[in-house]
Design an enzyme around this catalytic site. Structure first.
Site, short mmCIF file in Angstrom:
data_model
loop_
_atom_site.label_atom_id
_atom_site.label_comp_id
_atom_site.label_asym_id
_atom_site.label_seq_id
_atom_site.Cartn_x
_atom_site.Cartn_y
_atom_site.Cartn_z
N ASN A 13 0.84 -0.89 0.06
CA ASN A 13 0.03 0.16 0.00
C ASN A 13 0.72 1.47 -0.20
O ASN A 13 1.64 1.39 0.75
CB ASN A 13 -0.51 0.07 1.30
N TRP A 14 0.78 1.22 -1.01
CA TRP A 14 1.44 3.08 -1.11
C TRP A 14 1.50 3.73 -0.71
O TRP A 14 2.24 5.14 -0.62
CB TRP A 14 2.33 2.64 -3.17
N LYS A 15 0.32 4.05 -0.18
CA LYS A 15 -0.31 5.52 -0.04
C LYS A 15 0.23 6.68 -0.58
O LYS A 15 -0.51 6.58 -1.80
CB LYS A 15 0.06 5.54 1.43
N HIS A 98 -9.26 1.88 4.90
CA HIS A 98 -8.13 2.10 5.25
C HIS A 98 -8.53 3.45 6.48
O HIS A 98 -8.73 3.74 6.49
CB HIS A 98 -7.34 2.70 4.50
N GLU A 100 -6.17 5.18 7.63
CA GLU A 100 -6.46 6.80 7.25
C GLU A 100 -7.25 7.34 6.73
O GLU A 100 -7.45 8.35 6.58
CB GLU A 100 -5.30 7.02 6.53
N GLU A 170 -5.91 -4.73 10.49
CA GLU A 170 -4.83 -3.45 10.28
C GLU A 170 -4.78 -2.66 11.40
O GLU A 170 -6.04 -1.79 12.48
CB GLU A 170 -4.64 -2.68 9.51
N GLY A 176 2.37 2.38 10.56
CA GLY A 176 3.45 3.61 10.40
C GLY A 176 4.10 3.51 11.84
O GLY A 176 4.51 5.49 11.96
N SER A 216 2.46 -1.83 10.54
CA SER A 216 4.35 -2.20 10.74
C SER A 216 4.77 -3.36 10.25
O SER A 216 5.81 -3.76 10.60
CB SER A 216 4.73 -1.56 11.60
N GLY A 237 2.44 -0.56 4.27
CA GLY A 237 2.84 0.08 3.78
C GLY A 237 4.33 0.62 3.61
O GLY A 237 5.23 0.16 2.72
N GLY A 238 4.75 0.30 4.89
CA GLY A 238 6.25 1.62 4.31
C GLY A 238 6.93 0.56 4.12
O GLY A 238 8.32 0.78 3.07
P1 PGA Z 1 2.65 0.19 7.90
O1 PGA Z 1 1.09 0.50 6.88
O2 PGA Z 1 3.66 -0.77 6.87
O3 PGA Z 1 3.60 1.63 7.76
O4 PGA Z 1 2.91 0.65 9.22
C1 PGA Z 1 0.57 -0.45 7.07
C2 PGA Z 1 -0.75 0.09 6.48
O5 PGA Z 1 -1.22 1.63 6.82
O6 PGA Z 1 -1.54 -0.89 5.12
#
Ligand code: PGA
Length: 255
Positions: A13-15, A98, A100, A170, A176, A216, A237-238
């Site tokens: 998930n590149w956001k 998500h 966010e 999640e 994050g 994470s 994500g990251g």
């Molecule tokens: P993260 O994000 O791996 O950076 O914690 C995961 C996500 O938001 O899907």
């Protein structure tokens, strides 16, 4: 518990990261590293990156996803993207709900459900995100909340359609933050989601649904997380922004 009934899916998930040119470069770098994966490999990218990403992934085992989709087919919804706009470009997956989106953009359990239905209708595979905040966890509501969010998201989804749904557990406190859930917490959370699906569709159906863990997950902890019985891959994500790290996670899920 039959983990072999489910295909593991590792989805990046590149956001809000990477321009189209950067997306192309990163996918080119990833392709050789993930080509032998024995799991589904998906990259969910910003809308404007989609054409470049689809083109770069062509002929490889990488599938492209979007990060959101609107629930109406068309109309006066300035700034929104409809499901058929995505499928026409070759998008196969879409992240829905998500945390966010829930936190910053007014996403509710009801709109998560509407988006899920619209995605399925259009032939997209939704990756439906659920998860508790730290406060909810500390108050003891994790199970109640995960079951509620899972059932709400899947309202009016048929058992046939459910075959194309991925759920991603999640925990909001792990996204994050670098604070990853323990493998036991991930397994338990995913188990609550599976239990909710069992209550709604029966235990046999629930055994077949891919449920990811996200928050994470990285090259170091992926192995232990994805080896848990209820964890069928991850939403990353990251660590999905680095080809080498992402490929290590893909390898962990391929065992
Ligand atoms: P993260 O994000 O791996 O950076 O914690 C995961 C996500 O938001 O899907």
């Amino acid at each position: 518990m039959k983990k072999e009934l489910r295909k593991a899916v590792i989805a990046g998930n590149w956001k809000m990261n990477k321009t189209p040119a950067e997306a192309k470069a990163l996918i080119e770098e990833m392709k050789p590293l993930v080509k032998d994966a024995d799991c589904e490999v998906v990259l969910c990218v910003p809308f404007v990156d989609i054409p470049a990403a689809v083109e770069a992934a062509k002929g490889s085992n990488i599938k492209i996803g979007a990060e959101n989709v609107h629930f109406k087919a068309s109309g006066a919804y300035t700034g929104e993207i409809a499901a058929n706009m995505l499928t026409e470009l070759g998008v196969e997956y879409v992240v829905i709900g998500h945390s966010e989106r829930r936190q910053y953009f007014g996403e509710t359990d009801q709109t998560v459900n509407l988006r899920t239905l619209a995605a399925l209708e259009a032939g997209l595979k939704p990756i439906v995100c659920v998860g508790e905040t730290l406060e909810q966890r500390e108050l003891g509501y994790t199970e109640t909340l995960l079951k509620f969010q899972t059932k709400m998201a899947l309202t009016n989804v048929t058992a046939e359609q459910l075959k194309n749904v991925i759920v991603a557990y999640e925990p909001v406190w792990a996204i994050g933050t670098g604070v990853v859930a323990t493998p036991e917490q991930a397994d338990e959370g995913n188990g609550f989601c599976r239990a909710a699906i069992a209550e709604a569709y029966g235990a046999d159906v629930a055994e077949t649904v891919t449920i990811q863990y996200g928050g994470s997950m990285n090259a170091k902890n992926a192995d232990e997380l994805v080896s848990k019985i209820n964890v069928d891959g991850g939403l990353i994500g990251g660590a999905s922004l680095k080809a080498e790290d992402f490929s290590v996670i893909v390898k962990a899920a391929s065992k």
